[in-house]
Write an enzyme that holds these catalytic residues in place. Structure first.
Site, mmCIF file in Angstrom:
data_model
loop_
_atom_site.group_PDB
_atom_site.id
_atom_site.type_symbol
_atom_site.label_atom_id
_atom_site.label_comp_id
_atom_site.label_asym_id
_atom_site.label_seq_id
_atom_site.Cartn_x
_atom_site.Cartn_y
_atom_site.Cartn_z
ATOM 1 N N GLY A 177 21.384 2.104 132.770
ATOM 2 C CA GLY A 177 22.791 1.815 132.185
ATOM 3 C C GLY A 177 23.354 0.659 133.304
ATOM 4 O O GLY A 177 24.230 0.054 132.480
ATOM 5 N N GLN B 289 26.910 8.457 128.329
ATOM 6 C CA GLN B 289 27.007 9.897 128.340
ATOM 7 C C GLN B 289 26.988 10.623 126.862
ATOM 8 O O GLN B 289 26.750 11.782 126.818
ATOM 9 C CB GLN B 289 28.172 10.371 129.003
ATOM 10 C CG GLN B 289 28.352 9.945 130.275
ATOM 11 C CD GLN B 289 27.454 11.028 131.408
ATOM 12 O OE1 GLN B 289 26.996 12.060 130.823
ATOM 13 N NE2 GLN B 289 27.289 10.303 132.703
ATOM 14 N N ALA C 284 18.229 6.373 129.917
ATOM 15 C CA ALA C 284 17.386 7.253 129.578
ATOM 16 C C ALA C 284 17.597 8.833 130.253
ATOM 17 O O ALA C 284 17.343 9.634 129.778
ATOM 18 C CB ALA C 284 15.783 6.990 129.971
ATOM 19 N N THR D 208 8.226 -8.118 133.762
ATOM 20 C CA THR D 208 7.354 -7.084 133.005
ATOM 21 C C THR D 208 7.981 -5.984 132.736
ATOM 22 O O THR D 208 8.549 -5.165 133.797
ATOM 23 C CB THR D 208 5.910 -7.111 133.817
ATOM 24 O OG1 THR D 208 5.390 -8.332 134.187
ATOM 25 C CG2 THR D 208 5.004 -6.131 133.165
ATOM 26 N N CYS E 133 27.900 8.615 141.471
ATOM 27 C CA CYS E 133 28.009 7.411 142.171
ATOM 28 C C CYS E 133 29.213 7.521 143.126
ATOM 29 O O CYS E 133 29.067 6.893 144.188
ATOM 30 C CB CYS E 133 28.334 6.147 141.220
ATOM 31 S SG CYS E 133 27.359 6.404 139.851
HETATM 32 N N1 PLP Z 1 27.733 4.485 132.415
HETATM 33 C C1 PLP Z 1 27.977 5.811 132.606
HETATM 34 C C2 PLP Z 1 29.152 6.331 131.901
HETATM 35 C C3 PLP Z 1 27.334 6.731 133.546
HETATM 36 O O1 PLP Z 1 27.736 7.928 133.709
HETATM 37 C C4 PLP Z 1 26.318 5.915 134.276
HETATM 38 C C5 PLP Z 1 25.482 6.961 135.325
HETATM 39 O O2 PLP Z 1 26.290 7.764 135.950
HETATM 40 C C6 PLP Z 1 25.990 4.646 134.203
HETATM 41 C C7 PLP Z 1 26.648 4.202 133.388
HETATM 42 C C8 PLP Z 1 24.968 3.802 135.092
HETATM 43 O O3 PLP Z 1 23.776 4.446 134.453
HETATM 44 P P1 PLP Z 1 22.508 4.452 135.531
HETATM 45 O O4 PLP Z 1 22.366 5.532 136.243
HETATM 46 O O5 PLP Z 1 21.254 4.282 134.184
HETATM 47 O O6 PLP Z 1 22.385 2.890 136.091
#
Ligand code: PLP
Length: 377
Positions: free
Chosen positions: A73, A175, A196, A233, A320
């Site tokens: 994401g 989400q 995913a 790739t 995060c």
């Molecule tokens: N966007 C949202 C709303 C998320 O909750 C997250 C992950 O916590 C992300 C983006 C980032 O996704 P990824 O963990 O696949 O980098």
């Protein structure tokens, strides 16, 4: 000493790998080819990638050609915000104040942020005003569902206003799959981000889904894979798991009512048992699985550690930001007082969550929230 049973209530951070994704990934391990190779091994790998592309496109109500696979994401958000701005000649970008850091980090201007109300929902009238005074075209990025509170944004309404002003709309829908029905068309957006691992797929694979006709400047140059939109790739094994997880989304959606009822039960017990408990974004339309709750006087980290000792996994906010002591930018944008933000935890349920899990959580949590739990956490 016997270890406590694991009660996993952190599904917004990540979900357990589904058996379907695991099986598809195990099968993909046996395919040695590079999807760009012409020979049969390459074609077999290509078939796995294209089958997954169809499944991911179906999940987003898009066409397979609209799907660009990424390493998650975060990368898809960066590709949208940097790549669309460049390729579509956008002269400004805006996002809400409650976006994921992977969106916010791509904003270059302090003026780029859209205010939210006390429930964390974008002020649409204020956006309309802003659009009148902005250089055109503008790219607006608004998430479908907030990872910390579960609050939903009026994305379709925002998309309509932005399009009327000649701009483009990106939606971080990370989400939402399996928790909410949506499609590129129902949201009316130009591009959306998926990841995913938020619905039973593997970590480190995601997609930017873009409507036909939209161009994106790649984040880096290379072999020109993904129709020159994302070189490198393809992560065949991860993508195979992503596709298999996408196919389980209808099943996941059928568990939404059960999850919402568990969520409502947990919230009602907390409010009944813990004086001063505050459920954030309670009056917003929300994801069915997310509880963001503050209690006076017990720090988030203390609660999370004490719950962990009891075998219950929850988070202090977004994954995060867990591990960091900084306060949630989401609750701050909603105008929640710092003292209350410092005591917020996020409990996020999943398709696997049972009533027994909910009760076990409450049994551990209520004494902790009342400041009655022992230990030095
Ligand atoms: N966007 C949202 C709303 C998320 O909750 C997250 C992950 O916590 C992300 C983006 C980032 O996704 P990824 O963990 O696949 O980098």
């Amino acid at each position: 000493m016997t270890r406590p049973q694991l009660i996993y209530l952190d599904h917004n951070a990540t979900t357990p790998l589904s058996p379907e994704a695991k099986a598809a990934m195990s099968a993909a391990f046996e395919v040695p080819g590079n999807p760009s190779s012409i020979h049969r091994a390459g074609r077999a790998a290509r078939a796995l990638v294209e089958d997954a592309r169809e499944a991911v496109a179906a999940l987003a109500g898009a066409k397979p050609a609209d799907v660009v696979f990424t390493a998650g994401g975060t990368e898809a958000n960066a590709l949208a915000l940097r790549g669309l701005v460049r390729a579509m000649g956008c002269r400004a970008a805006l996002c809400s104040m409650v976006e994921h850091p992977s969106v916010i980090a791509n904003m270059t201007d302090v003026e780029s942020f859209l205010a939210v109300d006390a429930n964390g929902v974008v002020d649409v009238a204020a956006l309309q005003q802003r659009l009148k005074n902005m250089p055109s075209p503008v790219l607006v990025s608004v998430m479908l569902a907030n990872n910390e509170t579960g609050a939903l944004q009026p994305v379709a309404e925002i998309a309509r206003l932005v399009h009327e002003a000649g701009g483009y709309v990106h939606c971080d829908a990370v989400q939402a799959p399996g928790r909410l029905s949506f499609s590129l068309a129902s949201l009316g957006v130009d591009a959306l981000t998926l990841s995913a691992h938020k619905f039973g797929g593997p970590k480190g694979v995601g997609a930017l889904v873009m409507r036909a006709g939209l161009k994106v400047t790649p984040l880096f140059e290379g072999g020109g894979q993904e129709k020159s939109r994302r070189s490198g790739t393809e992560n065949v094994i991860g993508i195979a798991g992503f596709g298999a997880a996408a196919k389980t989304v209808p099943q996941r959606l059928s568990a939404v009512a059960k999850i919402a009822s568990l969520r409502d039960g947990i919230e009602a017990r907390i409010v009944q048992s813990v004086p001063g408990a505050v459920i954030h974004a309670k009056s917003a339309a929300r994801l069915p699985n997310t509880i963001c709750v503050s209690v006076p006087g017990v720090a988030s980290q203390t609660q999370v550690i004490q719950l962990d000792l009891a075998g219950v996994c929850v988070s202090t906010g977004s994954a995060c930001s867990s591990g960091k002591i900084s306060l949630s930018h989401v609750l701050k944008a909603m105008g929640v007082a710092d003292e209350l933000t410092a005591t917020a935890i996020r409990v996020s349920l999943g398709v696997e969550t049972t009533e027994a899990d909910a009760n076990a959580f409450l049994e551990s949590y209520i004494p902790i929230a009342l400041g009655q739990a022992g230990g030095n956490a």
